[in-house]
Design an enzyme around this catalytic site. Structure first.
Site, mmCIF file in Angstrom:
data_model
loop_
_atom_site.group_PDB
_atom_site.id
_atom_site.type_symbol
_atom_site.label_atom_id
_atom_site.label_comp_id
_atom_site.label_asym_id
_atom_site.label_seq_id
_atom_site.Cartn_x
_atom_site.Cartn_y
_atom_site.Cartn_z
ATOM 1 C CB CYS B 61 51.962 5.741 27.118
ATOM 2 S SG CYS B 61 51.894 5.215 25.691
ATOM 3 C CB CYS B 135 41.741 0.163 24.194
ATOM 4 S SG CYS B 135 42.356 1.058 26.191
#
Lengths: 399, 225
Positions: B61, B135
């Site tokens: 991913c 993130c």
């Protein structure tokens, strides 16, 4: 610090000779080619001449060239325009799964909203599409085949002439006059033969900004007799298929750029091929756990695409950027979707391999010294990023 | 210590910096942590030196993050926080910043650390482009995974907080987690979330719950703007 631009597949700088050719049209030659007075007529003639010069290089007729705003519009116009105009003759389209998004998204649109069926041919692991795989997908309802001349990420060159030949035969044998073959040749300019007679294509896309020409201009070659549904409506420019006042400086610039690219093609290709091979061999031999994406032989002379295992492409891109080396990644974080390169995935590699892919595309400015600098700079950066990565991609996924 | 930045994100997930003045889309603080990451695990981890480990994501991913913590069992303060990450510039910088936040001033208690939110990390970084929000979400998830691991090893099972995804739309099998991800990726309206997740298409009964979740996650990550 010397800047080393290795992203010529994204866009090229304007050649000073092209700039020179364009300048009068940003200044004294400002007329509208559609005007009937002298100010306009001068420009009409110059645009006509540009069109003829391009037609000569492509071995086509001048009235078969449509000027557009760039590669995306040309691809869209070819796909959407032909499909919409010829829907009554068939609703099947063939393309490849690693096309540029300008082709893919247009096909997806037709599939999702307009009742078309699209076959996406997958390339093999080396990034090649076989003539046979296209032949097998053809059927009586097929009205359009679109295959890129050279892939924009991995630079693999497809057998367009052979495909064109095969499609032409199929069209004649099965009496399917509405079946046409389109190729996106944006990456091919300057390196490959653009003679349409030899390629047997019915439509071809080119883009000014990939051939040291200006941005915002492109063209679509459309073989005589092919009818396209316009994407925009207005005046009679470009035979009413692409109305709107001509981008005169752009058209003049693109014609000049194509002329120069054609003249330098063979020499520049062999110069870059040497540098390309030096870069490929240098990376593969000095940095472990790397692979070249795309066929080594059937490859644009300016394209190097390498997957660096265990690291994410964007991080390496930014490290290289800080060192003055400008490259590109088709991977995760460059696109808003966060998906990794659809091209590397199309080759059959898993996400891990696609995430670490990096494209170095060489061009006019590239020297042997540049390549040596890259080969010196790259290994420690990869080493650093690997040292902070918890991942070790199993060899079975990429060998 | 942290100062309020308004707005934190760039517009529309583009590559503009948060204040629209720099073409480089990371702040100097992000760059500092990216080019000179702090507290990362330089060698292969000697797990006997730590009493909690956490992991989130997978290379498939695009991000994988592992953390190793040394927690004082008496005070439950984080004494050491080491990490390794596979990811883009934001992921590396966020993790590096998180490692400083949880260990500075004698270290956070696990309770404080559990309350650490992605936007706390982003604020300290001076902001991240909108499409990079996910993130910084990863590192607070890895942190919470490690906190649970500590309590598991200490046999304090009552302190483990299990975060399991809850199915919101039984038809599309879309979970609250999917909606959270969609909001983080910039889908701030029901229509945009539906485009990303297909939630409620064919099962409009769940839509009020979906809208409530979108509001909740917008509030959580974007301060309700």
């Amino acid at each position: 610090m010397q800047d080393i631009y290795l992203d010529h597949a994204a866009t090229t700088p304007l050649d000073p000779r092209v700039r020179e050719a364009m300048l009068p049209y940003l200044d004294e030659k400002y007329g509208n080619p559609s005007s009937f007075h002298s100010t306009g007529k001068i420009v009409t003639d110059d645009v006509r001449q540009a069109r003829e010069s391009i037609a000569q290089i492509l071995h086509v007729r001048a009235d078969e060239i449509l000027f557009t705003s760039g590669g995306t519009e040309s691809d869209n116009l070819a796909i959407l325009g032909h499909a919409r105009m010829n829907k009554q003759f068939g609703n099947h389209i063939i393309t490849t799964s690693f096309e540029h998004h300008a082709v893919l998204e247009a096909c997806i649109r037709l599939e999702k909203k307009e009742g078309f069926e699209v076959t996406y041919i997958a390339p093999d692991r080396d990034g090649m599409i076989s003539v046979d795989s296209i032949a097998k997908a053809l059927r009586p309802e097929t009205i359009l085949v679109s295959v890129m001349y050279a892939n924009n990420e991995i630079g693999t060159i497809q057998p367009i002439a052979e495909m064109g030949n095969m499609i032409q035969k199929y069209r004649e044998e099965h009496n399917l006059p509405h079946l046409v073959f389109h190729t996106d040749a944006c990456q091919a300019t300057g390196y490959l033969d653009l003679n349409v007679e030899k390629l047997h294509v019915d439509m071809l896309t080119l883009n000014g900004s990939k051939m040291y020409g200006p941005k915002g201009v492109g063209l679509l070659y459309v073989k005589r007799g092919i009818k396209l549904e316009p994407l925009q409506f207005g005046g009679a420019q470009e035979r009413g298929i692409r109305p709107g006042t001509e981008n005169v400086p752009g058209i003049i610039g693109m014609a000049k750029a194509l002329e120069l690219a054609q003249a330098d093609r063979v020499k520049e290709s062999s110069r870059l091929e040497v540098l390309r091979n030096k870069l490929i061999e240098g990376i593969l031999s000095t940095i472990p756990r790397t692979r070249l994406n795309g066929d080594k032989e059937q490859r644009l002379p300016n394209n190097v695409n390498i997957s660096f295992m265990d690291i994410e492409g964007e991080a390496l891109l930014l490290y290289l950027d800080a060192a003055g080396i400008y490259v590109s990644t088709g991977s995760a974080c460059t696109s808003a979707s966060l998906d990794p390169s659809h091209v590397i995935l199309a080759l059959g590699f898993p996400y891990e391999v696609a995430h670490g892919s990096m494209r170095f595309s060489l061009g006019h400015s590239t020297t042997e010294k540049d390549i040596e600098f890259v080969l010196k700079t790259l290994p420690p950066l990869v080493e650093t990023l690997r040292s902070i990565s918890p991942v070790r991609v199993d060899e079975k996924y990429w060998m | 210590m942290s100062h309020k930045l308004d707005p934190i994100a760039g517009t529309q997930g583009d590559v503009a910096s948060h204040d629209q003045t720099k073409s480089w889309f990371y702040t100097d603080i992000v760059k500092e942590h990216f080019f000179h990451p702090k507290n990362f695990m330089e060698q292969d981890a000697d797990e006997s030196q730590f009493n909690a480990v956490g992991k989130v994501g997978s290379p498939a991913c695009g991000d994988e993050l592992r953390v190793w913590m040394k927690v004082d069992p008496e005070t439950e303060r984080i004494q050491e926080f080491k990490w390794k990450t596979f990811g883009c510039g934001s992921a590396i910088a966020s993790t590096s910043m998180a490692s400083e936040i949880v260990t500075e001033n004698g270290g956070m208690t696990l309770e404080e650390a559990r309350a650490l939110k992605p936007q706390d990390i982003m604020e300290r970084l001076g902001g991240l482009p909108q499409r990079k929000f996910h993130c910084s979400v990863l590192c607070d998830k890895a942190l919470r995974d490690a906190i649970n691991d500590f309590y598991r090893r200490e046999n304090k099972f009552d302190k483990i907080v299990v975060e399991s995804a809850r199915i919101i739309d039984p038809v599309s099998k879309v979970t609250d987690h999917d909606i959270e991800e969609a909001v983080l990726e910039g889908a701030h309206t029901l229509e945009l979330v539906q485009q990303k997740t297909k939630v409620g298409i064919g099962n409009p009964n769940c839509l009020p719950a979906v809208e409530e979740l979108i509001r909740f996650y917008k509030e959580k990550y974007f301060g309700g703007k």
